[in-house]
Design a protein around this motif. Structure first.
Motif, PDB file in Angstrom:
ATOM      1  N   GLN A  47       0.830  -1.209   0.000  1.00 48.69           N
ATOM      2  CA  GLN A  47       0.000   0.000   0.000  1.00 48.69           C
ATOM      3  C   GLN A  47       0.862   1.257   0.000  1.00 48.69           C
ATOM      4  O   GLN A  47       0.592   2.213  -0.719  1.00 48.69           O
ATOM      5  N   ALA A  48       1.913   1.258   0.798  1.00 56.68           N
ATOM      6  CA  ALA A  48       2.763   2.439   0.924  1.00 56.68           C
ATOM      7  C   ALA A  48       3.632   2.673  -0.321  1.00 56.68           C
ATOM      8  O   ALA A  48       3.949   3.814  -0.642  1.00 56.68           O
ATOM      9  N   LEU A  49       4.002   1.617  -1.014  1.00 56.25           N
ATOM     10  CA  LEU A  49       4.917   1.761  -2.152  1.00 56.25           C
ATOM     11  C   LEU A  49       4.222   1.885  -3.503  1.00 56.25           C
ATOM     12  O   LEU A  49       4.861   2.238  -4.499  1.00 56.25           O
ATOM     13  N   THR A  50       2.925   1.625  -3.546  1.00 54.60           N
ATOM     14  CA  THR A  50       2.221   1.642  -4.832  1.00 54.60           C
ATOM     15  C   THR A  50       2.270   3.011  -5.507  1.00 54.60           C
ATOM     16  O   THR A  50       2.634   3.114  -6.684  1.00 54.60           O
ATOM     17  N   ALA A  51       1.905   4.074  -4.814  1.00 53.11           N
ATOM     18  CA  ALA A  51       1.866   5.406  -5.431  1.00 53.11           C
ATOM     19  C   ALA A  51       3.248   5.868  -5.920  1.00 53.11           C
ATOM     20  O   ALA A  51       3.371   6.310  -7.071  1.00 53.11           O
ATOM     21  N   PRO A  52       4.310   5.769  -5.090  1.00 53.20           N
ATOM     22  CA  PRO A  52       5.625   6.174  -5.613  1.00 53.20           C
ATOM     23  C   PRO A  52       6.088   5.323  -6.799  1.00 53.20           C
ATOM     24  O   PRO A  52       6.679   5.842  -7.744  1.00 53.20           O
ATOM     25  N   LEU A  53       5.784   4.033  -6.777  1.00 53.88           N
ATOM     26  CA  LEU A  53       6.177   3.165  -7.883  1.00 53.88           C
ATOM     27  C   LEU A  53       5.419   3.522  -9.164  1.00 53.88           C
ATOM     28  O   LEU A  53       6.012   3.615 -10.241  1.00 53.88           O
ATOM     29  N   ALA A  83       6.350  13.761  -4.453  1.00 48.43           N
ATOM     30  CA  ALA A  83       4.935  14.122  -4.294  1.00 48.43           C
ATOM     31  C   ALA A  83       4.083  12.897  -3.971  1.00 48.43           C
ATOM     32  O   ALA A  83       3.202  12.949  -3.106  1.00 48.43           O
ATOM     33  N   ALA A  84       4.344  11.791  -4.635  1.00 44.93           N
ATOM     34  CA  ALA A  84       3.576  10.568  -4.377  1.00 44.93           C
ATOM     35  C   ALA A  84       3.857  10.046  -2.959  1.00 44.93           C
ATOM     36  O   ALA A  84       2.941   9.591  -2.274  1.00 44.93           O
ATOM     37  N   SER A  85       5.097  10.128  -2.502  1.00 41.71           N
ATOM     38  CA  SER A  85       5.436   9.691  -1.142  1.00 41.71           C
ATOM     39  C   SER A  85       4.764  10.584  -0.108  1.00 41.71           C
ATOM     40  O   SER A  85       4.231  10.095   0.897  1.00 41.71           O
ATOM     41  N   TRP A  86       4.786  11.885  -0.347  1.00 41.41           N
ATOM     42  CA  TRP A  86       4.116  12.818   0.558  1.00 41.41           C
ATOM     43  C   TRP A  86       2.618  12.510   0.617  1.00 41.41           C
ATOM     44  O   TRP A  86       2.013  12.506   1.685  1.00 41.41           O
ATOM     45  N   GLY A  87       2.017  12.235  -0.531  1.00 41.16           N
ATOM     46  CA  GLY A  87       0.601  11.884  -0.578  1.00 41.16           C
ATOM     47  C   GLY A  87       0.299  10.605   0.185  1.00 41.16           C
ATOM     48  O   GLY A  87      -0.730  10.486   0.847  1.00 41.16           O
ATOM     49  N   ARG A  93      -2.117   9.437   7.512  1.00 42.90           N
ATOM     50  CA  ARG A  93      -2.592  10.309   8.590  1.00 42.90           C
ATOM     51  C   ARG A  93      -4.105  10.501   8.525  1.00 42.90           C
ATOM     52  O   ARG A  93      -4.789  10.476   9.540  1.00 42.90           O
ATOM     53  N   THR A  94      -4.620  10.698   7.322  1.00 42.90           N
ATOM     54  CA  THR A  94      -6.063  10.858   7.152  1.00 42.90           C
ATOM     55  C   THR A  94      -6.796   9.585   7.560  1.00 42.90           C
ATOM     56  O   THR A  94      -7.813   9.633   8.255  1.00 42.90           O
ATOM     57  N   MET A  95      -6.266   8.435   7.154  1.00 45.69           N
ATOM     58  CA  MET A  95      -6.876   7.168   7.521  1.00 45.69           C
ATOM     59  C   MET A  95      -6.869   6.984   9.039  1.00 45.69           C
ATOM     60  O   MET A  95      -7.854   6.536   9.622  1.00 45.69           O
ATOM     61  N   ALA A  96      -5.765   7.353   9.683  1.00 48.67           N
ATOM     62  CA  ALA A  96      -5.670   7.235  11.148  1.00 48.67           C
ATOM     63  C   ALA A  96      -6.705   8.121  11.833  1.00 48.67           C
ATOM     64  O   ALA A  96      -7.362   7.699  12.786  1.00 48.67           O
ATOM     65  N   ARG A  97      -6.870   9.342  11.353  1.00 54.07           N
ATOM     66  CA  ARG A  97      -7.870  10.239  11.949  1.00 54.07           C
ATOM     67  C   ARG A  97      -9.282   9.698  11.759  1.00 54.07           C
ATOM     68  O   ARG A  97     -10.127   9.799  12.644  1.00 54.07           O
ATOM     69  N   ARG A  98      -9.544   9.111  10.604  1.00 50.06           N
ATOM     70  CA  ARG A  98     -10.871   8.533  10.368  1.00 50.06           C
ATOM     71  C   ARG A  98     -11.115   7.328  11.268  1.00 50.06           C
ATOM     72  O   ARG A  98     -12.220   7.159  11.799  1.00 50.06           O
ATOM     73  N   MET A  99     -10.111   6.496  11.433  1.00 47.19           N
ATOM     74  CA  MET A  99     -10.258   5.341  12.324  1.00 47.19           C
ATOM     75  C   MET A  99     -10.499   5.815  13.757  1.00 47.19           C
ATOM     76  O   MET A  99     -11.357   5.272  14.457  1.00 47.19           O
ATOM     77  N   PHE A 100      -9.764   6.826  14.166  1.00 43.95           N
ATOM     78  CA  PHE A 100      -9.935   7.363  15.514  1.00 43.95           C
ATOM     79  C   PHE A 100     -11.325   7.957  15.693  1.00 43.95           C
ATOM     80  O   PHE A 100     -11.948   7.794  16.746  1.00 43.95           O
ATOM     81  N   SER A 101     -11.834   8.626  14.680  1.00 42.28           N
ATOM     82  CA  SER A 101     -13.161   9.246  14.798  1.00 42.28           C
ATOM     83  C   SER A 101     -14.257   8.204  15.034  1.00 42.28           C
ATOM     84  O   SER A 101     -15.289   8.512  15.623  1.00 42.28           O
ATOM     85  N   VAL A 102     -14.019   6.971  14.607  1.00 45.04           N
ATOM     86  CA  VAL A 102     -14.994   5.906  14.842  1.00 45.04           C
ATOM     87  C   VAL A 102     -14.996   5.481  16.312  1.00 45.04           C
ATOM     88  O   VAL A 102     -16.054   5.240  16.885  1.00 45.04           O
ATOM     89  N   VAL A 103     -13.820   5.405  16.937  1.00 41.15           N
ATOM     90  CA  VAL A 103     -13.745   4.918  18.320  1.00 41.15           C
ATOM     91  C   VAL A 103     -13.787   6.031  19.362  1.00 41.15           C
ATOM     92  O   VAL A 103     -14.055   5.759  20.534  1.00 41.15           O
ATOM     93  N   GLU A 104     -13.543   7.258  18.968  1.00 41.95           N
ATOM     94  CA  GLU A 104     -13.512   8.367  19.926  1.00 41.95           C
ATOM     95  C   GLU A 104     -14.798   8.485  20.753  1.00 41.95           C
ATOM     96  O   GLU A 104     -14.727   8.693  21.967  1.00 41.95           O
ATOM     97  N   PRO A 105     -15.986   8.344  20.164  1.00 46.99           N
ATOM     98  CA  PRO A 105     -17.208   8.490  20.966  1.00 46.99           C
ATOM     99  C   PRO A 105     -17.354   7.456  22.085  1.00 46.99           C
ATOM    100  O   PRO A 105     -18.126   7.661  23.012  1.00 46.99           O
TER     101      PRO A 105
END
Length: 183
Positions: A47-53, A83-87, A93-105
């Motif tokens: 998953q992490a290497l697909t975009a840069p590759l 740019a692809a690595s930064w993305g 980070r976005t995925m982590a925040r979304r996962m956290f938003s599910v369990v935060e309540p």
């Protein structure tokens, strides 16, 4: 969780000991878990290497098709892979925040684990999970990260700071080692 009557062997007594963790999840826990998954699991690395590759291949094909000079090709390659690595990092980070938003309540969590699985109770919900749901786990300095198996494509995060005693971290590690493959 496991209550047995009568005689039991020392092994059964050891295996029936439950471990309790009490913690409040944070977004940082999920970021740490996803970074560890990206480094140490095959699916995470893919998953992490697909975009840069893909960016590198696209630049190479474009450069060959348009007969780009070597300096242009190298500059384009560096910029696109950066740019692809930064993305990719931003995506984690976005995925982590979304996962956290599910369990935060659910607020503060209490997790009790034994040989059969874990029971997690929050302020608003509880669930029970059998160890067979998880294919493998990995450990970071601050977390146990459980990775879903064939029927569950998920990530469960268990912060070590929730241990009631330092020995509970070792006991949970032993339970996980007996029931889930370690990465």
């Amino acid at each position: 969780m496991d209550t047995r009557g009568g005689d039991s062997s020392d092994q059964d007594t050891y295996r029936s000991t439950a471990v309790e963790f009490i913690y409040r999840p944070t977004a940082g826990d999920f970021e740490e878990a996803l970074r560890a998954r990206a480094r140490r699991s095959t699916a995470g690395r893919a998953q992490a290497l697909t975009a840069p590759l893909v960016a590198a291949v696209a630049v190479a094909v474009f450069s060959v098709l348009h007969d780009a000079t070597l300096p242009v090709w190298i500059m384009s390659l560096v910029l696109s892979v950066t740019a692809a690595s930064w993305g990719t990092v931003r995506g984690l980070r976005t995925m982590a925040r979304r996962m956290f938003s599910v369990v935060e309540p659910y607020g503060q969590c209490r997790m009790v684990a034994d040989e059969r699985g874990a029971v997690s109770t929050g302020d608003r919900a509880s669930f029970t999970v059998d160890w067979t749901v998880f294919r493998e786990y990995l450990e970071t300095p601050g977390l146990f990260v459980l990775l879903g198996g064939d029927r569950a494509a998920g990530v469960a995060v268990l912060p070590k700071r929730g241990a009631q005693d330092h020995a509970d971290v070792d006991r949970l590690r032993a339970i996980l080692d007996r029931n889930v493959k370690r990465l």
